[in-house]
Scaffold this motif. Structure first.
Motif, PDB file in Angstrom:
ATOM      1  N   MET A 213     -35.904 -20.386  41.820  1.00 28.96           N
ATOM      2  CA  MET A 213     -36.396 -19.036  42.137  1.00 28.96           C
ATOM      3  C   MET A 213     -37.912 -19.051  42.384  1.00 28.96           C
ATOM      4  O   MET A 213     -38.438 -18.244  43.135  1.00 28.96           O
ATOM      5  CB  MET A 213     -36.111 -18.062  40.983  1.00 28.96           C
ATOM      6  CG  MET A 213     -34.647 -17.745  40.771  1.00 28.96           C
ATOM      7  SD  MET A 213     -34.496 -16.632  39.334  1.00 28.96           S
ATOM      8  CE  MET A 213     -32.734 -16.754  39.013  1.00 28.96           C
ATOM      9  N   VAL A 329     -39.353 -25.673  29.482  1.00 29.58           N
ATOM     10  CA  VAL A 329     -38.943 -26.124  28.151  1.00 29.58           C
ATOM     11  C   VAL A 329     -37.409 -26.161  28.229  1.00 29.58           C
ATOM     12  O   VAL A 329     -36.713 -25.252  27.840  1.00 29.58           O
ATOM     13  CB  VAL A 329     -39.541 -25.244  27.011  1.00 29.58           C
ATOM     14  CG1 VAL A 329     -39.227 -23.772  27.176  1.00 29.58           C
ATOM     15  CG2 VAL A 329     -39.141 -25.730  25.633  1.00 29.58           C
ATOM     16  N   HIS A 335     -29.448 -32.111  22.393  1.00 26.29           N
ATOM     17  CA  HIS A 335     -30.310 -32.120  21.210  1.00 26.29           C
ATOM     18  C   HIS A 335     -31.463 -31.127  21.282  1.00 26.29           C
ATOM     19  O   HIS A 335     -32.518 -31.350  20.703  1.00 26.29           O
ATOM     20  CB  HIS A 335     -30.808 -33.533  20.912  1.00 26.29           C
ATOM     21  CG  HIS A 335     -31.398 -34.274  22.083  1.00 26.29           C
ATOM     22  ND1 HIS A 335     -30.640 -34.850  23.070  1.00 26.29           N
ATOM     23  CD2 HIS A 335     -32.672 -34.544  22.394  1.00 26.29           C
ATOM     24  CE1 HIS A 335     -31.437 -35.432  23.944  1.00 26.29           C
ATOM     25  NE2 HIS A 335     -32.669 -35.259  23.557  1.00 26.29           N
ATOM     26  N   MET A 338     -32.387 -29.407  17.616  1.00 24.07           N
ATOM     27  CA  MET A 338     -33.079 -30.200  16.588  1.00 24.07           C
ATOM     28  C   MET A 338     -34.549 -30.477  16.929  1.00 24.07           C
ATOM     29  O   MET A 338     -35.339 -30.712  16.031  1.00 24.07           O
ATOM     30  CB  MET A 338     -32.336 -31.497  16.311  1.00 24.07           C
ATOM     31  CG  MET A 338     -32.168 -32.406  17.476  1.00 24.07           C
ATOM     32  SD  MET A 338     -31.152 -33.841  17.065  1.00 24.07           S
ATOM     33  CE  MET A 338     -29.488 -33.255  17.270  1.00 24.07           C
TER      34      MET A 338
HETATM   35  C1  LIG Z   1     -21.097 -28.015  22.270  1.00 27.40           C
HETATM   36  C2  LIG Z   1     -22.562 -28.261  22.049  1.00 27.40           C
HETATM   37  C3  LIG Z   1     -22.983 -28.885  20.876  1.00 27.40           C
HETATM   38  C4  LIG Z   1     -24.341 -29.124  20.670  1.00 27.40           C
HETATM   39  N1  LIG Z   1     -24.732 -29.639  19.473  1.00 27.40           N
HETATM   40  C5  LIG Z   1     -26.056 -29.746  19.186  1.00 27.40           C
HETATM   41  C6  LIG Z   1     -26.500 -30.168  17.916  1.00 27.40           C
HETATM   42  O1  LIG Z   1     -25.695 -30.455  17.021  1.00 27.40           O
HETATM   43  N2  LIG Z   1     -27.841 -30.242  17.699  1.00 27.40           N
HETATM   44  C7  LIG Z   1     -28.751 -29.936  18.673  1.00 27.40           C
HETATM   45  O2  LIG Z   1     -29.952 -30.068  18.438  1.00 27.40           O
HETATM   46  N3  LIG Z   1     -28.354 -29.521  19.893  1.00 27.40           N
HETATM   47  C8  LIG Z   1     -27.044 -29.404  20.163  1.00 27.40           C
HETATM   48  N4  LIG Z   1     -26.641 -28.970  21.386  1.00 27.40           N
HETATM   49  C9  LIG Z   1     -27.656 -28.675  22.403  1.00 27.40           C
HETATM   50  C10 LIG Z   1     -28.384 -27.376  22.068  1.00 27.40           C
HETATM   51  O3  LIG Z   1     -27.456 -26.375  21.744  1.00 27.40           O
HETATM   52  C11 LIG Z   1     -29.240 -26.942  23.253  1.00 27.40           C
HETATM   53  O4  LIG Z   1     -30.020 -28.027  23.713  1.00 27.40           O
HETATM   54  C12 LIG Z   1     -30.184 -25.807  22.867  1.00 27.40           C
HETATM   55  O5  LIG Z   1     -29.493 -24.797  22.177  1.00 27.40           O
HETATM   56  C13 LIG Z   1     -30.851 -25.267  24.121  1.00 27.40           C
HETATM   57  O6  LIG Z   1     -31.502 -24.074  23.757  1.00 27.40           O
HETATM   58  P1  LIG Z   1     -32.314 -23.276  24.848  1.00 27.40           P
HETATM   59  O7  LIG Z   1     -32.900 -22.109  24.162  1.00 27.40           O
HETATM   60  O8  LIG Z   1     -33.216 -24.210  25.546  1.00 27.40           O
HETATM   61  O9  LIG Z   1     -31.212 -22.844  25.924  1.00 27.40           O
HETATM   62  P2  LIG Z   1     -29.942 -21.907  25.762  1.00 27.40           P
HETATM   63  O10 LIG Z   1     -29.577 -21.686  24.351  1.00 27.40           O
HETATM   64  O11 LIG Z   1     -28.892 -22.432  26.666  1.00 27.40           O
HETATM   65  O12 LIG Z   1     -30.462 -20.516  26.290  1.00 27.40           O
HETATM   66  C14 LIG Z   1     -30.701 -20.254  27.640  1.00 27.40           C
HETATM   67  C15 LIG Z   1     -30.554 -18.764  27.826  1.00 27.40           C
HETATM   68  O13 LIG Z   1     -31.050 -18.438  29.122  1.00 27.40           O
HETATM   69  C16 LIG Z   1     -30.336 -17.320  29.563  1.00 27.40           C
HETATM   70  N5  LIG Z   1     -30.506 -17.249  31.019  1.00 27.40           N
HETATM   71  C17 LIG Z   1     -30.097 -18.141  31.941  1.00 27.40           C
HETATM   72  N6  LIG Z   1     -30.412 -17.739  33.178  1.00 27.40           N
HETATM   73  C18 LIG Z   1     -31.059 -16.546  33.034  1.00 27.40           C
HETATM   74  C19 LIG Z   1     -31.621 -15.609  33.953  1.00 27.40           C
HETATM   75  N7  LIG Z   1     -31.591 -15.809  35.285  1.00 27.40           N
HETATM   76  N8  LIG Z   1     -32.194 -14.489  33.450  1.00 27.40           N
HETATM   77  C20 LIG Z   1     -32.218 -14.251  32.113  1.00 27.40           C
HETATM   78  N9  LIG Z   1     -31.687 -15.103  31.217  1.00 27.40           N
HETATM   79  C21 LIG Z   1     -31.123 -16.234  31.660  1.00 27.40           C
HETATM   80  C22 LIG Z   1     -28.903 -17.603  29.123  1.00 27.40           C
HETATM   81  O14 LIG Z   1     -28.142 -16.430  29.046  1.00 27.40           O
HETATM   82  C23 LIG Z   1     -29.121 -18.280  27.772  1.00 27.40           C
HETATM   83  O15 LIG Z   1     -28.943 -17.392  26.686  1.00 27.40           O
HETATM   84  C24 LIG Z   1     -25.286 -28.745  21.644  1.00 27.40           C
HETATM   85  C25 LIG Z   1     -24.872 -28.124  22.820  1.00 27.40           C
HETATM   86  C26 LIG Z   1     -23.520 -27.874  23.031  1.00 27.40           C
HETATM   87  C27 LIG Z   1     -23.085 -27.194  24.277  1.00 27.40           C
END
Ligand SMILES: Cc1cc2nc3c(=O)[nH]c(=O)nc-3n(C[C@H](O)[C@H](O)[C@H](O)COP(=O)(O)OP(=O)(O)OC[C@H]3O[C@@H](n4cnc5c(N)ncnc54)[C@H](O)[C@@H]3O)c2cc1C
Length: 381
Positions: A213, A329, A335, A338
């Protein structure tokens, strides 16, 4: 909605909210966090809550070590019991070659301050007596690893940043980032426009779409990962148990439920958060090979989320070459929870124009063009 903020954070997961928290701690509260759905709709509300410092790359070891120390203080800071339980992580190896790599990993982790140990199969069985070790060749263990309750962290951050005066808007989708040359001018959403010159891309599995975007390119690809929870029963499993070979991880929560998942090596990339029968069967069959006693336990729920993957399974942090004040970020693979305390702190420092607490040169997007990238080898699934 027509507003103006110093910074817009896209994504109401742990990293968007964590970055807002660190900005707020620095007194920068003219900030809005936007999520297209509810807080935790992305991987932050769908993960296993595992907190592990046993990594192979120096960057991941340092990020995870500093983050673990920060998690230890987070209950107090957020005035919330986040259920951070340090029962350790037991990493199992099933072949000699991998066991040799584990020895090197432990040396590197110890040198950087992580107190992991190399174990024989019998020593691993002392930690988890129910474990079938007939094919285990070696293991590593680190007591200060553990698990945390993801929703409590997300809501703890959201409550605290709102108290600080930061806006958190759910159900507000970013549809465009308008630039003039290299400068950001505004963010368009389905609820109106927001003037700003600073955007943080914490959009998890949607981070490449968000980068596009703004006219920037990041190599992140979303890949589905599935996970499940069983009914609760008497607690007997202290550590999180993982195997890279099988792509499996499982732990038992404070409430007695087993939480675990397994990766599908044939999973096609793309946005898919549906559960599959393949997962149910493969996970339960594999789990029973590890701990036969689980055959008596019922699964009560399965779900899926997205790993936001990069070519080296390491996160992308910092600015991008195409657009000024557009901070990444994202790209955390499995991961991102963590390492979140440290990466969010560093992201807030970059937004504020401060020297980051950790050198992130090897984590910037330019590494994919300029450097020999070193792939992280300790990803589950
Ligand atoms: C099954 C599974 C198990 C995992 N286990 C672990 C674990 O044990 N330990 C660990 O450290 N990590 C684990 N992970 C990875 C971890 O969950 C992620 O790396 C972390 O939660 C990412 O967080 P984030 O805030 O960067 O992104 P996300 O939590 O994915 O948040 C991104 C957000 O952006 C929003 N978004 C997207 N596009 C837009 C838009 N255009 N406008 C507004 N909002 C938008 C979405 O709705 C979402 O809520 C796991 C992941 C999965 C799927």
């Amino acid at each position: 909605m027509s507003e103006e903020y110093d910074a817009v954070i896209i994504g109401g997961g742990v990293n968007g909210l964590g970055t807002a928290y660190h900005l707020g701690k620095k007194g920068s509260t003219d900030v809005v966090v936007l999520d297209k759905s509810y807080l935790g709709y992305g991987a932050s509300g769908r993960n296993g809550g595992g907190i592990r410092q046993q990594w192979t790359s120096e960057e991941n070891i340092k990020l995870a070590l500093e983050s673990r120390k920060m998690f230890e203080k987070l209950n107090e800071e957020l005035e919330e019991d986040l259920e951070f339980y340090q029962g350790g992580y037991l990493v199992l190896s099933f072949d000699e070659e991998e066991a040799e790599e584990f020895k090197e990993n432990v040396k590197r982790q110890n040198r950087l301050g992580v107190e992991s140990e190399f174990l024989s199969p019998e020593e691993a069985k002392e930690i988890v007596p129910e474990l079938d070790i007939s094919e285990v060749v070696a293991a590593t263990f680190n007591q200060s690893d553990g698990t945390i309750y993801p929703f409590k962290v997300i809501h703890g951050y959201a409550n605290r940043v709102r108290e600080m005066g930061i806006e958190v808007k759910e159900h507000t989708e970013v549809t465009d980032i308008v630039t003039d040359g290299e400068e950001i001018k505004k963010v368009k959403t389905d609820k109106g426009e927001i003037k700003t010159d600073t955007v943080v891309n914490a959009a998890g599995g949607w981070s490449s779409q968000v980068a596009e975007m703004a006219g920037a390119e990041i190599p992140n690809v979303p890949v589905r990962h599935e996970i499940m929870v069983t009914e609760p029963f008497e607690r007997f499993l202290e550590p999180m148990v993982i195997s890279f070979k099988h792509g499996i991880y499982f732990s038992q929560s404070e409430h007695g439920n087993i939480v675990g998942g397994i990766g599908n090596p044939d999973e096609e990339p793309g946005i898919n958060q549906k559960g599959s029968l393949w997962f149910l069967k493969t996970f339960s069959d594999t789990l029973l090979d590890f701990i036969p006693r689980f055959s008596a336990v019922n699964m009560i729920r399965q779900w899926a989320g997205l790993y936001d993957t990069t070519p080296d399974a390491q996160p992308i942090l910092g600015s991008v070459p195409e657009v000024e004040r557009f901070y990444q970020v994202n790209g955390f693979s499995g991961h991102g929870f963590m390492v979140s305390p440290m990466v969010d702190k560093v992201t807030a420092e970059l937004v504020m124009g401060e020297e980051p607490s950790m050198d992130i040169e090897r984590l910037k997007v330019e590494r994919f063009e300029d450097m020999d990238i070193e792939e992280e080898g300790a990803v589950v699934g």
